[in-house]
Motif scaffolding. Structure first.
Motif, PDB file in Angstrom:
ATOM      1  N   VAL A   3       0.843  -1.204   0.000  1.00 24.17           N
ATOM      2  CA  VAL A   3       0.000   0.000   0.000  1.00 24.17           C
ATOM      3  C   VAL A   3       0.874   1.248   0.000  1.00 24.17           C
ATOM      4  O   VAL A   3       0.647   2.181  -0.767  1.00 24.17           O
ATOM      5  CB  VAL A   3      -0.939   0.009   1.233  1.00 24.17           C
ATOM      6  CG1 VAL A   3      -1.587   1.361   1.418  1.00 24.17           C
ATOM      7  CG2 VAL A   3      -1.986  -1.077   1.100  1.00 24.17           C
ATOM      8  N   ASN A   4       1.883   1.273   0.846  1.00 22.00           N
ATOM      9  CA  ASN A   4       2.756   2.430   0.927  1.00 22.00           C
ATOM     10  C   ASN A   4       3.569   2.608  -0.353  1.00 22.00           C
ATOM     11  O   ASN A   4       3.808   3.739  -0.788  1.00 22.00           O
ATOM     12  CB  ASN A   4       3.684   2.315   2.131  1.00 22.00           C
ATOM     13  CG  ASN A   4       2.928   2.388   3.443  1.00 22.00           C
ATOM     14  OD1 ASN A   4       1.807   2.865   3.503  1.00 22.00           O
ATOM     15  ND2 ASN A   4       3.541   1.900   4.504  1.00 22.00           N
ATOM     16  N   ILE A   5       3.977   1.528  -0.964  1.00 20.91           N
ATOM     17  CA  ILE A   5       4.739   1.607  -2.210  1.00 20.91           C
ATOM     18  C   ILE A   5       3.871   2.180  -3.319  1.00 20.91           C
ATOM     19  O   ILE A   5       4.281   3.095  -4.036  1.00 20.91           O
ATOM     20  CB  ILE A   5       5.297   0.222  -2.602  1.00 20.91           C
ATOM     21  CG1 ILE A   5       6.359  -0.214  -1.593  1.00 20.91           C
ATOM     22  CG2 ILE A   5       5.857   0.238  -4.022  1.00 20.91           C
ATOM     23  CD1 ILE A   5       6.791  -1.657  -1.714  1.00 20.91           C
ATOM     24  N   VAL A   6       2.661   1.677  -3.465  1.00 16.08           N
ATOM     25  CA  VAL A   6       1.750   2.161  -4.509  1.00 16.08           C
ATOM     26  C   VAL A   6       1.405   3.626  -4.268  1.00 16.08           C
ATOM     27  O   VAL A   6       1.362   4.425  -5.204  1.00 16.08           O
ATOM     28  CB  VAL A   6       0.466   1.302  -4.580  1.00 16.08           C
ATOM     29  CG1 VAL A   6      -0.552   1.910  -5.525  1.00 16.08           C
ATOM     30  CG2 VAL A   6       0.810  -0.118  -5.029  1.00 16.08           C
ATOM     31  N   ALA A   7       1.190   4.002  -3.011  1.00 14.63           N
ATOM     32  CA  ALA A   7       0.827   5.378  -2.678  1.00 14.63           C
ATOM     33  C   ALA A   7       2.004   6.337  -2.827  1.00 14.63           C
ATOM     34  O   ALA A   7       1.811   7.527  -3.042  1.00 14.63           O
ATOM     35  CB  ALA A   7       0.287   5.448  -1.259  1.00 14.63           C
ATOM     36  N   GLY A   8       3.216   5.814  -2.716  1.00 10.49           N
ATOM     37  CA  GLY A   8       4.390   6.676  -2.782  1.00 10.49           C
ATOM     38  C   GLY A   8       4.622   7.438  -1.483  1.00 10.49           C
ATOM     39  O   GLY A   8       5.359   8.422  -1.455  1.00 10.49           O
ATOM     40  N   GLU A   9       3.970   7.011  -0.423  1.00 17.89           N
ATOM     41  CA  GLU A   9       4.120   7.621   0.897  1.00 17.89           C
ATOM     42  C   GLU A   9       3.660   6.615   1.950  1.00 17.89           C
ATOM     43  O   GLU A   9       3.048   5.609   1.621  1.00 17.89           O
ATOM     44  CB  GLU A   9       3.282   8.891   1.004  1.00 17.89           C
ATOM     45  CG  GLU A   9       1.781   8.644   0.917  1.00 17.89           C
ATOM     46  CD  GLU A   9       0.962   9.904   1.087  1.00 17.89           C
ATOM     47  OE1 GLU A   9       1.064  10.530   2.156  1.00 17.89           O
ATOM     48  OE2 GLU A   9       0.233  10.250   0.149  1.00 17.89           O
ATOM     49  N   GLU A  10       3.960   6.924   3.200  1.00 15.17           N
ATOM     50  CA  GLU A  10       3.509   6.022   4.261  1.00 15.17           C
ATOM     51  C   GLU A  10       2.046   6.316   4.580  1.00 15.17           C
ATOM     52  O   GLU A  10       1.713   7.343   5.146  1.00 15.17           O
ATOM     53  CB  GLU A  10       4.348   6.166   5.524  1.00 15.17           C
ATOM     54  CG  GLU A  10       3.940   5.127   6.562  1.00 15.17           C
ATOM     55  CD  GLU A  10       4.774   5.141   7.806  1.00 15.17           C
ATOM     56  OE1 GLU A  10       4.339   5.750   8.794  1.00 15.17           O
ATOM     57  OE2 GLU A  10       5.865   4.545   7.780  1.00 15.17           O
TER      58      GLU A  10
END
Length: 69
Positions: A3-10
């Motif tokens: 999820v964090n990778i796809v979002a590009g943020e935590e």
């Protein structure tokens, strides 16, 4: 995680290896659940991730493409 990778943020906290301690996980969960602004932000960001992974009508467009082949 993903999820964090796809979002590009935590978007959600990550607990990897020895960081996955019950007290740390419980504290993070309590923090999120007790802060409506934080939990609403996470929900909104998760919806954006879902939209990135499953764009509107993607399955329908794929089915039409297969049927028209």
């Amino acid at each position: 995680g993903l999820v964090n990778i796809v979002a590009g943020e935590e978007v959600v906290p990550e607990f990897v290896q020895f960081g996955a301690e019950p007290k740390r996980i419980a504290a993070a969960a309590t923090d999120i659940l007790s802060d409506k602004t934080k939990s609403d932000s996470i929900k909104n960001k998760l919806a954006l991730v879902k939209d990135k992974l499953y764009p509107d009508a993607a399955a329908s467009r794929a089915a039409k493409s297969i049927l028209n082949s």
